[in-house]
Design a protein around this motif. Structure first.
Motif, PDB file in Angstrom:
ATOM      1  N   SER A  10       0.813  -1.217   0.000  1.00 43.42           N
ATOM      2  CA  SER A  10       0.000   0.000   0.000  1.00 43.42           C
ATOM      3  C   SER A  10       0.848   1.270   0.000  1.00 43.42           C
ATOM      4  O   SER A  10       0.318   2.373   0.084  1.00 43.42           O
ATOM      5  CB  SER A  10      -0.941   0.020   1.213  1.00 43.42           C
ATOM      6  OG  SER A  10      -0.187   0.041   2.419  1.00 43.42           O
ATOM      7  N   GLY A  11       2.155   1.121  -0.085  1.00 39.40           N
ATOM      8  CA  GLY A  11       3.021   2.298  -0.114  1.00 39.40           C
ATOM      9  C   GLY A  11       2.925   3.054  -1.425  1.00 39.40           C
ATOM     10  O   GLY A  11       2.421   2.547  -2.434  1.00 39.40           O
ATOM     11  N   PHE A  12       3.424   4.271  -1.421  1.00 39.93           N
ATOM     12  CA  PHE A  12       3.347   5.159  -2.587  1.00 39.93           C
ATOM     13  C   PHE A  12       4.010   4.535  -3.816  1.00 39.93           C
ATOM     14  O   PHE A  12       3.407   4.444  -4.890  1.00 39.93           O
ATOM     15  CB  PHE A  12       4.018   6.484  -2.210  1.00 39.93           C
ATOM     16  CG  PHE A  12       4.141   7.491  -3.316  1.00 39.93           C
ATOM     17  CD1 PHE A  12       3.041   7.842  -4.099  1.00 39.93           C
ATOM     18  CD2 PHE A  12       5.347   8.128  -3.565  1.00 39.93           C
ATOM     19  CE1 PHE A  12       3.149   8.797  -5.108  1.00 39.93           C
ATOM     20  CE2 PHE A  12       5.472   9.085  -4.568  1.00 39.93           C
ATOM     21  CZ  PHE A  12       4.372   9.414  -5.341  1.00 39.93           C
ATOM     22  N   ILE A  13       5.242   4.080  -3.663  1.00 37.34           N
ATOM     23  CA  ILE A  13       5.948   3.456  -4.795  1.00 37.34           C
ATOM     24  C   ILE A  13       5.321   2.107  -5.137  1.00 37.34           C
ATOM     25  O   ILE A  13       5.078   1.783  -6.298  1.00 37.34           O
ATOM     26  CB  ILE A  13       7.446   3.291  -4.475  1.00 37.34           C
ATOM     27  CG1 ILE A  13       8.114   4.666  -4.304  1.00 37.34           C
ATOM     28  CG2 ILE A  13       8.156   2.492  -5.561  1.00 37.34           C
ATOM     29  CD1 ILE A  13       9.533   4.612  -3.751  1.00 37.34           C
ATOM     30  N   ALA A  14       5.029   1.311  -4.099  1.00 35.51           N
ATOM     31  CA  ALA A  14       4.522  -0.052  -4.325  1.00 35.51           C
ATOM     32  C   ALA A  14       3.193  -0.065  -5.070  1.00 35.51           C
ATOM     33  O   ALA A  14       2.948  -0.951  -5.897  1.00 35.51           O
ATOM     34  CB  ALA A  14       4.377  -0.779  -2.991  1.00 35.51           C
ATOM     35  N   ALA A  15       2.328   0.890  -4.794  1.00 31.45           N
ATOM     36  CA  ALA A  15       1.030   0.922  -5.475  1.00 31.45           C
ATOM     37  C   ALA A  15       1.211   1.086  -6.984  1.00 31.45           C
ATOM     38  O   ALA A  15       0.470   0.507  -7.783  1.00 31.45           O
ATOM     39  CB  ALA A  15       0.173   2.052  -4.915  1.00 31.45           C
ATOM     40  N   HIS A  16       2.225   1.847  -7.381  1.00 27.68           N
ATOM     41  CA  HIS A  16       2.535   1.972  -8.814  1.00 27.68           C
ATOM     42  C   HIS A  16       3.201   0.700  -9.335  1.00 27.68           C
ATOM     43  O   HIS A  16       2.983   0.321 -10.497  1.00 27.68           O
ATOM     44  CB  HIS A  16       3.448   3.177  -9.047  1.00 27.68           C
ATOM     45  CG  HIS A  16       2.745   4.505  -8.939  1.00 27.68           C
ATOM     46  ND1 HIS A  16       2.083   5.084  -9.996  1.00 27.68           N
ATOM     47  CD2 HIS A  16       2.590   5.357  -7.894  1.00 27.68           C
ATOM     48  CE1 HIS A  16       1.564   6.242  -9.612  1.00 27.68           C
ATOM     49  NE2 HIS A  16       1.864   6.434  -8.345  1.00 27.68           N
ATOM     50  N   ILE A  17       4.006   0.045  -8.498  1.00 26.16           N
ATOM     51  CA  ILE A  17       4.637  -1.212  -8.915  1.00 26.16           C
ATOM     52  C   ILE A  17       3.576  -2.269  -9.229  1.00 26.16           C
ATOM     53  O   ILE A  17       3.708  -3.026 -10.202  1.00 26.16           O
ATOM     54  CB  ILE A  17       5.612  -1.728  -7.837  1.00 26.16           C
ATOM     55  CG1 ILE A  17       6.814  -0.786  -7.698  1.00 26.16           C
ATOM     56  CG2 ILE A  17       6.092  -3.145  -8.170  1.00 26.16           C
ATOM     57  CD1 ILE A  17       7.769  -1.158  -6.566  1.00 26.16           C
TER      58      ILE A  17
END
Length: 334
Positions: A10-17
């Protein structure tokens, strides 16, 4: 199909990943701390079957054995992307709030993979420019060769603890691979300030990633009287960071390497000028055109060639990043 475990989903970078993994055809399992966040991510990928996207709960990444169950899978995982790590300025106890979760979270998942996921070929770890920057020396050129020389004693100072946590966590990962000789290799992704569009279903104006808070402040008129100090003069778009993580599992040559992922230099004054161009409706909230810039004349140089040559990253322009970041914040009420 190739199966990937993504931590800190749910992190900022992870959501895009998550989006890029699905676009590239990977079966994806992500970790979250609660069912609520897991369900929210699934709900925003309607029509994606559960064998393509699912989640497991890891409540506390710093706990011993936190990832032991998460790394077990049938069919088994081929790759792991480890993005879970704390980043905030509300530090009460440097060791408990920052250093332990970062270091134990990283070594913990590597231990779990070695013990319970022998099919994993590579682990990509989200590190940071914080693990590269060296404020003690006048570094002329920053690249993957440079390491932050911060000590454990210096990390007890709250102003140093974030950089220290990223440095110690990354060093612990490289040490683990060297000493334990697991079946997998690792690669690290080292971005500076990460800007770019927020993922609206996970983020609110109150819970922005720290780097994007300056955009919210600009939109709300807080730059009008005085442009605040820029701080770190390097940035990258979150979508380029996310792609770098995925490319690091797709490109065999990426194994065993750090990647300094940056699009280049910026200043807060340049954010203002880009916003003036792309969002003219903000003009009344912006400072005068002749407001001074704090960009230093003697700034260091950077070498991000490895990310372009090995991972094939073509960095987005600063104007595109600013435009899309502001628009995404306006969409949630900024």
């Amino acid at each position: 199909m190739v199966k990937v475990l993504l931590t800190g989903g749910s992190g900022f970078i992870a959501a895009h990943i998550v989006d890029i993994l699905l676009q590239h055809g990977f079966d994806t399992v992500f970790t979250v701390r609660s069912d609520d966040k897991g369900k929210r991510i699934l709900e925003n990928h309607p029509g994606t079957p559960k064998e393509k996207l699912s989640y497991v709960i890891v409540k506390d990444v710093a706990q011993d054995g936190a990832f032991d169950e998460a790394v077990k899978s049938d069919p088994p995982f081929d790759y792991v992307l480890h993005t879970a790590s704390p980043f905030h300025f509300n530090v009460q106890d440097p060791v408990k709030d920052f250093l332990d979760p970062a270091i134990k979270g990283t070594t913990g998942i590597l231990k779990a993979i070695k013990a319970y996921a022998p099919t994993v070929k590579r682990v990509v770890i989200t590190s940071s420019f914080a693990a590269i920057i060296n404020p003690k020396q006048n570094v002329k050129l920053y690249s993957e060769k440079v390491w932050n020389p911060v000590t454990w004693e210096e990390a007890m100072d709250h102003s140093n603890v974030y950089r220290a946590s990223k440095t110690f966590a990354e060093k612990a990962a490289w040490d683990f691979v060297e000493k334990e000789k697991p079946n997998f290799d690792i690669a690290t992704i080292n971005p500076p300030l990460v800007f770019g569009p927020i993922v609206h279903y996970l983020n609110s104006l109150e819970a922005l990633n720290t780097s994007n808070q300056r955009f919210r402040n600009l939109i709300q008129g807080q730059f009008k009287e005085q442009i605040p100090p820029t701080g770190t003069f390097l940035y990258v778009d979150v979508r380029d960071v996310a792609l770098a993580h995925v490319r690091a599992i797709e490109v065999s040559e990426a194994g065993g390497k750090r990647f300094f992922i940056t699009a280049g230099f910026f200043s807060n004054k340049e954010i203002v000028e880009a916003a003036r161009k792309t969002h003219s409706e903000l003009e009344s909230k912006l400072p005068a055109k002749d407001a001074p810039s704090d960009f230093p004349s003697d700034i260091y140089e950077i070498d991000n060639s490895r990310s372009k040559e090995i991972l094939g990253i073509k960095y987005r322009s600063f104007t595109e990043t600013v435009a899309d970041t502001i628009s995404s914040l306006q969409d949630v009420g900024a």
